[in-house]
Design an enzyme around this catalytic site. Structure first.
Site, short mmCIF file in Angstrom:
data_model
loop_
_atom_site.label_atom_id
_atom_site.label_comp_id
_atom_site.label_asym_id
_atom_site.label_seq_id
_atom_site.Cartn_x
_atom_site.Cartn_y
_atom_site.Cartn_z
N GLU A 44 58.48 95.10 57.11
CA GLU A 44 59.57 94.61 57.93
C GLU A 44 59.03 93.98 59.22
OE1 GLU A 44 63.58 96.74 59.88
OE2 GLU A 44 61.98 97.94 58.98
N LYS A 113 68.94 92.20 57.02
CA LYS A 113 69.02 93.65 56.85
C LYS A 113 70.48 94.08 56.89
CE LYS A 113 66.78 97.82 58.78
NZ LYS A 113 65.77 98.26 59.77
N CYS A 167 64.17 98.38 54.77
CA CYS A 167 64.02 99.71 55.38
C CYS A 167 65.25 100.60 55.32
CB CYS A 167 63.55 99.55 56.82
SG CYS A 167 62.82 101.08 57.48
#
Length: 632
Positions: A44, A113, A167
């Site tokens: 990330e 994200k 994540c």
């Protein structure tokens, strides 16, 4: 063969030094490309580094990040690899934490994200906005126009469909990868920055493995490394590649140099599992999401230096501890199933034919365990040994010793005279040792056992195993038949370990030594006369081929619906150095012919419990016409 090589990478980084980071990212890409990887996942925000803090609000860093993406594109125009790299992206004054999917000089799409953590040690909402609600639309960058942007992007190639999440997305109640899987992605990448805390690694790994199982997908995880800022946190560069609940590759954390791990993904197996899993198919109807599919094509997906481990014995766990746990579980399933049948019928006696061979030994051990479970007298286990033309002293004596030591009601009925009378009745020459000669003995034994079960008001317990059923290596209405069978879903390779488990863990010395000798005895129906030394002349594996090969063929044929060509490829890899390709091919031809032509026997099976993932029961897992043409 629908294998694709993938990789997970952790490059060295300097916080906020895009040029340095890009150099190391390209180094990892070049290494992956040289190793024939087709998909590489980076951590990330690795273009800038994850721990930039308020520097993410600086125009300079955001512009440098975009320039870094452009540099990667220019440097990889000639590389046949899909790249998932993390970087920030400013769109209409809103900053997103993104995964850029790059291929041959183009951005195929950008995925924001979905969930932004803002608890405990994470404060990402100070800089970034969640993308969970973003439906796909197109954005323009200085160096490329009309780039798909959204959380429902599926990148579809000529061999696999890819999706990515970032994540925190994995840690939420319903991860975006669940939807991506249901929308068709069978390989998921996770670009992550997960810091290390005591025991967090184990939880993280369990999440990854469980998600790959739940999504029936491959899950490739890459986390930021030790060169991130350590002001308050430490990152380890954890890299994992999993497939449908199994861990294929994992690195040693806390590395200080660029690192890339690799594994081949079996896309065929993933598709086969999804095709069989009707619940997965049904769930895809209710996602409420529609995929935005971006098509691209790899120049080549040919296999080079195939190094994926192919288990020679897929039914048998490789570790001793796991094998023992598996054996204990199987015995519990078998004995509990048999106990239910005794309770239902009200029977107090079991009848079993004991030959001194592996399968009848295992069945007897299951009966003994069942009687202990039901607190029944073991003298109600009527064990019949029935010597015939091929019975050797070794198997005969082992049968006697075992039954006596287990306190069974041991009886002996010699079938030679009955078989000779039957030869006379049907006009068969006793010196012609053909299938009639063999089957007369098998059916005579079954007749004795059935009639004795009636006489004793007991249940005749069958002994045949899964491997024999697959090959039809049983006499129809002979040893093929019983009132209840306890071994029908246990392959021959596993039968050995179950008997060995009892010998090691649950036996006195005499029983243990007898079981070990049974394990060392060649597998044989002992239907042909013994030799001049009284030894076995009819060895099953000399006739049909090695059981370890047949069990391997069976597993891949039934479990994943593999073609004959694919099974041959896998077998040559798994048994390299054990059998020649010609030997494998000959055995595979025999397996296919026997499997198809002997289905009529499986269509008339007695009841018996399923203990593993494969069963050939016509009432359960496997329904096949008895007259299907054998595959060539």
């Amino acid at each position: 063969m629908d294998f694709i090589k993938v990789s997970s990478a952790c490059p060295k980084t300097r916080v906020g030094d895009v040029d340095y980071n890009i150099s190391n990212i390209l180094d990892c890409i070049n290494n992956a490309n040289k190793n024939s990887s087709k998909f590489i996942v980076f951590p990330e925000l690795c273009v800038t580094s994850y721990t930039c803090g308020d520097l993410f609000l600086q125009d300079y860093l955001l512009n440098k990040s975009l320039n870094g993406i452009h540099e990667i594109l220019r440097a990889t125009e000639d590389k046949d690899i899909l790249i998932a790299v993390g970087a920030p992206l400013l769109i209409d004054s809103i900053l997103y934490n993104c995964a850029f999917l790059l291929f041959k000089g183009d951005i195929l799409g950008i995925v924001p994200k979905s969930y932004i953590p803002n608890y405990s040690e994470f404060y990402e909402k100070r800089w970034f906005t969640e993308g969970i609600s973003i439906e796909t639309y197109e954005i323009n960058l200085p160096f490329q126009k009309n780039i798909p942007f959204g959380t429902n992007l599926i990148f579809s190639s000529n061999i696999a469909n890819f999706g990515v999440e970032i994540c925190e997305d994995l840690w939420v109640t319903i991860p975006p990868s669940s939807y991506l899987s249901l929308m068709g992605a069978n390989i998921i990448g996770n670009l992550s920055a997960s810091n290390e805390l005591v025991s967090k690694m184990n939880y993280r790994k369990s999440l990854i493995l469980n998600q790959s199982a739940r999504g029936i997908c491959s899950y490739i995880y890459s986390s930021a490394g030790v060169h991130e800022s350590s002001t308050d946190l430490l990152f380890s560069g954890h890299l994992l590649i999993s497939e449908n609940g199994s861990l294929l590759k994992e690195n040693e954390r806390f590395q200080r140099e660029n690192e890339v791990i690799y594994s081949y993904i079996d896309v065929f197996k993933l598709r086969a599992e999804r095709m069989k899993n009707l619940s997965f198919r049904d769930a895809s109807k209710f996602t409420g999401k529609k995929p935005y599919t971006i098509n691209f094509k790899f120049k080549t997906t040919s296999i080079e230096k195939f190094d994926r481990f192919i288990d020679k014995h897929p039914f048998v766990p490789s570790s001793k501890k796991e094998r023992e746990e598996r054996c204990k579980e199987i015995f519990n399933i078998q004995s509990s199933a048999l106990a239910k049948r005794f309770e239902h019928t009200g029977s107090k006696k079991a009848v079993i034919g004991i030959s001194g061979g592996l399968d009848s030994t295992l069945a007897l051990l299951v009966i003994v365990k069942t009687f202990e479970l039901l607190h029944l007298d073991k003298k109600n286990i009527v064990a019949i040994t029935m010597p015939g033309f091929g019975t050797t002293d070794r198997t005969y004596n082992n049968a006697l010793t075992l039954c006596k030591e287990l306190n069974c009601d041991l009886r002996e009925i010699n079938i030679v005279d009955a078989a000779l009378q039957h030869f006379k009745d049907i006009g068969h020459d006793k010196d012609i040792h053909d299938v009639t000669y063999e089957n007369v003995q098998a059916r005579e034994r079954t007749q004795i056992l059935m009639d004795l079960a009636n006489k004793e008001h007991g249940l005749l317990i069958g002994t045949g195993d899964l491997s024999e059923l697959a090959l039809g290596w049983c006499t129809y209405n002979g040893d093929h038949m019983s009132m209840y069978s306890v071994n029908p879903s246990i392959p021959k390779t596993l039968v050995r370990y179950l008997v060995k488990y009892v010998a090691d863990k649950e036996s006195n010395d005499t029983v243990s030594n007898t079981l070990i000798d049974i394990l060392d005895t060649p597998v044989s129906p002992e239907l042909l006369p013994k030799d001049s030394n009284g030894e076995i002349t009819q060895k099953t594996e000399d006739i049909v081929g090695p059981y370890e090969l047949h069990d391997f063929f069976l597993y891949h044929f039934i479990k994943h619906g593999s073609s004959k060509e694919r099974i041959f490829f896998l077998a040559t890899e798994a048994f390299k150095g054990n059998y020649s390709n010609a030997e494998i091919e000959k055995c595979l031809d025999k397996f296919m012919w026997r499997f198809f032509t002997q289905q009529f026997k499986r269509s008339a099976l007695p009841d018996g419990p399923k203990v593993g993932s494969i069963s050939l029961s016509p009432r359960g897992d496997f329904r096949m016409p008895s007259d299907a043409a054998p595959w060539k």
